[in-house]
Design a protein around this motif. Structure first.
Motif, PDB file in Angstrom:
ATOM      1  N   LEU A   1     -83.406 101.435 -35.994  1.00 54.58           N
ATOM      2  CA  LEU A   1     -83.493 101.966 -34.641  1.00 54.58           C
ATOM      3  C   LEU A   1     -82.281 101.553 -33.805  1.00 54.58           C
ATOM      4  CD1 LEU A   1     -87.241 101.430 -33.626  1.00 54.58           C
ATOM      5  CD2 LEU A   1     -86.086 103.612 -34.083  1.00 54.58           C
ATOM      6  N   ASN A   2     -81.902 102.423 -32.912  1.00 56.27           N
ATOM      7  CA  ASN A   2     -80.866 102.104 -31.915  1.00 56.27           C
ATOM      8  C   ASN A   2     -79.571 101.606 -32.528  1.00 56.27           C
ATOM      9  OD1 ASN A   2     -82.818 102.732 -29.943  1.00 56.27           O
ATOM     10  ND2 ASN A   2     -83.560 100.613 -29.910  1.00 56.27           N
ATOM     11  N   GLY A   3     -79.247 102.151 -33.718  1.00 54.40           N
ATOM     12  CA  GLY A   3     -77.995 101.782 -34.368  1.00 54.40           C
ATOM     13  C   GLY A   3     -78.023 100.435 -35.048  1.00 54.40           C
ATOM     14  N   GLY A   4     -79.212  99.835 -35.200  1.00 52.35           N
ATOM     15  CA  GLY A   4     -79.318  98.535 -35.836  1.00 52.35           C
ATOM     16  C   GLY A   4     -79.478  98.612 -37.340  1.00 52.35           C
ATOM     17  N   VAL A   5     -79.590  97.459 -37.958  1.00 51.34           N
ATOM     18  CA  VAL A   5     -79.796  97.340 -39.408  1.00 51.34           C
ATOM     19  C   VAL A   5     -81.245  96.909 -39.636  1.00 51.34           C
ATOM     20  CG1 VAL A   5     -79.118  96.128 -41.510  1.00 51.34           C
ATOM     21  CG2 VAL A   5     -77.381  96.754 -39.813  1.00 51.34           C
ATOM     22  N   PRO A   6     -82.042  97.699 -40.353  1.00 54.44           N
ATOM     23  CA  PRO A   6     -83.444  97.322 -40.558  1.00 54.44           C
ATOM     24  C   PRO A   6     -83.565  96.022 -41.342  1.00 54.44           C
ATOM     25  CG  PRO A   6     -82.868  99.249 -41.885  1.00 54.44           C
ATOM     26  CD  PRO A   6     -81.717  98.998 -40.974  1.00 54.44           C
ATOM     27  N   VAL A   7     -84.516  95.194 -40.924  1.00 52.49           N
ATOM     28  CA  VAL A   7     -84.716  93.867 -41.492  1.00 52.49           C
ATOM     29  C   VAL A   7     -86.052  93.820 -42.239  1.00 52.49           C
ATOM     30  CG1 VAL A   7     -85.136  91.436 -40.920  1.00 52.49           C
ATOM     31  CG2 VAL A   7     -83.280  92.682 -39.791  1.00 52.49           C
ATOM     32  N   ASN A   8     -86.001  93.316 -43.453  1.00 46.86           N
ATOM     33  CA  ASN A   8     -87.211  93.044 -44.252  1.00 46.86           C
ATOM     34  C   ASN A   8     -88.118  94.266 -44.339  1.00 46.86           C
ATOM     35  OD1 ASN A   8     -86.064  90.562 -44.533  1.00 46.86           O
ATOM     36  ND2 ASN A   8     -87.584  89.454 -43.336  1.00 46.86           N
ATOM     37  N   THR A   9     -87.571  95.297 -44.939  1.00 46.16           N
ATOM     38  CA  THR A   9     -88.287  96.556 -45.110  1.00 46.16           C
ATOM     39  C   THR A   9     -89.492  96.432 -46.031  1.00 46.16           C
ATOM     40  OG1 THR A   9     -86.521  97.034 -46.713  1.00 46.16           O
ATOM     41  CG2 THR A   9     -86.396  98.130 -44.582  1.00 46.16           C
ATOM     42  N   HIS A  10     -89.610  95.303 -46.711  1.00 47.24           N
ATOM     43  CA  HIS A  10     -90.771  95.056 -47.585  1.00 47.24           C
ATOM     44  C   HIS A  10     -91.864  94.266 -46.888  1.00 47.24           C
ATOM     45  CE1 HIS A  10     -88.312  91.542 -47.620  1.00 47.24           C
ATOM     46  NE2 HIS A  10     -88.909  90.920 -48.621  1.00 47.24           N
TER      47      HIS A  10
ATOM     48  N   ILE B   1     -83.874  95.639 -35.240  1.00 44.20           N
ATOM     49  CA  ILE B   1     -84.285  95.199 -36.577  1.00 44.20           C
ATOM     50  C   ILE B   1     -85.341  96.132 -37.180  1.00 44.20           C
ATOM     51  CG2 ILE B   1     -83.814  92.798 -35.976  1.00 44.20           C
ATOM     52  CD1 ILE B   1     -86.918  92.376 -36.073  1.00 44.20           C
ATOM     53  N   ARG B   2     -85.803  97.104 -36.399  1.00 41.17           N
ATOM     54  CA  ARG B   2     -86.889  97.982 -36.831  1.00 41.17           C
ATOM     55  C   ARG B   2     -86.395  99.039 -37.823  1.00 41.17           C
ATOM     56  NH1 ARG B   2     -92.519  97.772 -34.816  1.00 41.17           N
ATOM     57  NH2 ARG B   2     -92.458  96.280 -33.084  1.00 41.17           N
ATOM     58  N   TYR B   3     -87.260  99.356 -38.793  1.00 40.46           N
ATOM     59  CA  TYR B   3     -87.019 100.458 -39.726  1.00 40.46           C
ATOM     60  C   TYR B   3     -87.724 101.690 -39.181  1.00 40.46           C
ATOM     61  CZ  TYR B   3     -87.624 103.367 -43.907  1.00 40.46           C
ATOM     62  OH  TYR B   3     -87.650 104.407 -44.803  1.00 40.46           O
ATOM     63  N   ASP B   4     -86.973 102.764 -38.988  1.00 35.19           N
ATOM     64  CA  ASP B   4     -87.512 104.030 -38.483  1.00 35.19           C
ATOM     65  C   ASP B   4     -87.913 104.882 -39.679  1.00 35.19           C
ATOM     66  OD1 ASP B   4     -88.107 106.452 -37.326  1.00 35.19           O
ATOM     67  OD2 ASP B   4     -86.274 106.568 -36.127  1.00 35.19           O
ATOM     68  N   LYS B   5     -89.203 105.025 -39.904  1.00 34.61           N
ATOM     69  CA  LYS B   5     -89.686 105.753 -41.077  1.00 34.61           C
ATOM     70  C   LYS B   5     -89.361 107.237 -41.000  1.00 34.61           C
ATOM     71  CE  LYS B   5     -93.261 102.325 -41.947  1.00 34.61           C
ATOM     72  NZ  LYS B   5     -94.686 102.030 -42.229  1.00 34.61           N
ATOM     73  N   ALA B   6     -89.133 107.746 -39.803  1.00 39.12           N
ATOM     74  CA  ALA B   6     -88.809 109.171 -39.652  1.00 39.12           C
ATOM     75  C   ALA B   6     -87.395 109.479 -40.127  1.00 39.12           C
ATOM     76  CB  ALA B   6     -88.987 109.589 -38.196  1.00 39.12           C
ATOM     77  N   THR B   7     -86.456 108.558 -39.855  1.00 41.09           N
ATOM     78  CA  THR B   7     -85.053 108.807 -40.201  1.00 41.09           C
ATOM     79  C   THR B   7     -84.587 108.023 -41.423  1.00 41.09           C
ATOM     80  OG1 THR B   7     -84.231 107.023 -38.782  1.00 41.09           O
ATOM     81  CG2 THR B   7     -84.555 109.201 -37.758  1.00 41.09           C
ATOM     82  N   GLY B   8     -85.333 106.970 -41.789  1.00 39.77           N
ATOM     83  CA  GLY B   8     -84.894 106.102 -42.876  1.00 39.77           C
ATOM     84  C   GLY B   8     -83.747 105.199 -42.474  1.00 39.77           C
ATOM     85  N   LYS B   9     -83.547 105.020 -41.195  1.00 34.82           N
ATOM     86  CA  LYS B   9     -82.461 104.169 -40.694  1.00 34.82           C
ATOM     87  C   LYS B   9     -83.018 103.120 -39.745  1.00 34.82           C
ATOM     88  CE  LYS B   9     -78.675 106.148 -42.451  1.00 34.82           C
ATOM     89  NZ  LYS B   9     -77.671 105.411 -43.244  1.00 34.82           N
TER      90      LYS B   9
END
Length: 405
Positions: A341-350, A331-339
């Motif tokens: 982590l680990n092929g997941g979908v980032p949750v609540n980027t705000h 569920i994590r947003y990777d700020k380095a890649t903008g994707k």
């Protein structure tokens, strides 16, 4: 089956006040804050407030359950000359994305041309959402809830969380990961209430309010207002920003979920769920998409445990696997890649209701719009589809898929 109204409407304007810690917005009023948010949404869309001719509410037109919106008052306050559409979804925050479907219905029926959906929230010390059931007059439901100590939504949701732990071995570490991961996203948000990174020690030392949920598993209590404007695609082309296309939206639910946490009558496995499976299946049927096609998920997070259960109901993972999915970092947003982590979908980027602000779900719609526009702070790379959810709450619950134009 493709939804008959797919890609025919879009959100073209978003506007919000500052976000205030509960009780700190005074001497402002509900109508003052709602008016500011609507005017900002009009400015964002590049239209005049006089062009608004529809209002699609949710939460029974309630402003945080403590006040009520009145269409005539808003029109008089803002100078709106007429409306051809004014309607509301019942229940509470579960209807937030569904109100965009309500707006779409009015637009497609040619009842209106520009429709606003809004929420304003202002809490007094003696009137708090967190103890709404404890403060209510006795009735058959409250006569069960109040003596049991189930005085607010969090206390009732804790029972569902504990049942999920019993059935599936859910690890409380997963709740911490949801709170920490979304807190990291709020650090860069100028308007967020909680912007300090959250340590393990701070989380575990957070007071236990309703076992297994700690204070930091509860959403913020916030004052403020948010408004969005929806219109048809032909009009959207003339608006100021790239439209956020309404690709799919559904609201409703099943009898087994019913009154949800205010009922305690659901059978397994519905009891240990978010009540969203019916709505999720409708949305994926409407769009031909799945959870794997989403680039970002704005999951209604009034309580951390219900994020985990919604991830299961929408198919990001299988039933009972939410704990492992969350703990894998997906569920994590990777700020380095903008994707994710680990092929997941980032949750609540705000940062979500837990960390940015709680305006009963409207901030999630704003973030979904900004993600598909490509203009948000924690921008997901090449974001085409954004999922927004509402609730879990008493029916209806709802979900929305926004698409990049």
């Amino acid at each position: 089956m493709t939804w008959v109204n797919q890609d025919k409407c879009a959100i073209v304007g978003i506007g919000a006040t500052d976000y205030y810690v509960r009780g700190k917005s005074w001497p402002r009023t509900i109508n003052d804050m709602a008016g500011e948010a609507i005017l900002k949404a009009c400015e964002d869309a590049g239209i005049s407030v006089n062009q608004i001719d529809g209002i699609a509410y949710y939460s029974g037109a309630g402003a945080g359950y403590l006040d009520k919106f009145d269409t005539a008052t808003l029109m008089e306050t803002l100078g709106i000359p007429y409306v051809g559409f004014s309607a509301t979804l019942t229940s509470g925050g579960g209807g937030c994305p569904g109100a965009i479907g309500l707006a779409t219905a009015g637009l497609m029926n040619q009842d209106c041309t520009y429709t606003v959906t809004l929420m304003a929230l202002q809490q007094l010390p003696q009137h708090r959402l967190g103890v709404v059931f404890g403060a209510s007059a006795p009735n058959p439901e409250n006569s069960f809830l109040q003596p049991s100590g189930l005085v607010g939504p969090g206390h009732l949701m804790s029972v569902l969380a504990r049942r999920h732990m019993h059935l599936y071995g859910t690890d409380p570490e997963a709740f911490k990961e949801i709170v920490q991961g979304t807190r990291d996203n709020a650090v860069d948000r100028p308007k967020a209430i909680r912007r300090k990174p959250l340590s393990d020690e701070e989380y575990w030392n957070s007071p236990m309010l309703a076992d297994p949920l700690r204070r930091l598993d509860f959403c913020l209590e916030t004052d403020g207002a948010v408004a969005v404007i929806t219109t048809t695609m032909d009009r959207a082309k003339d608006c100021r920003h790239k439209p956020a296309v309404v690709h799919g939206v559904a609201h409703g639910g099943t009898r087994e979920w019913g009154r949800a946490f205010a009922w305690m009558g659901m059978p397994d496995p519905d009891f240990a769920s978010s009540g969203h499976k019916f709505v999720a299946d409708r949305i994926w049927d409407q769009t031909g998409l799945t959870a794997r096609d989403m680039d970002v998920a704005l999951i209604y997070d009034h309580f951390s445990s219900m994020v985990l259960m919604q991830l299961e109901d929408y198919g990001f993972c299988e039933k009972g696997e939410g704990s492992d999915y969350v703990l894998s970092g997906k569920i994590r947003y990777d700020k380095a890649t903008g994707k994710g982590l680990n092929g997941g979908v980032p949750v609540n980027t705000h940062g979500g209701n837990l960390n940015e602000a709680y305006i009963i779900g409207m901030t999630h719609i704003v973030e979904g719009v900004e993600q598909v526009r490509g203009t948000t702070v924690n921008q997901v790379a090449d974001c085409e589809f954004a999922l927004v959810t509402g609730g879990p709450a008493s029916l209806p619950v709802s979900g929305l898929v926004l698409r990049r134009a």
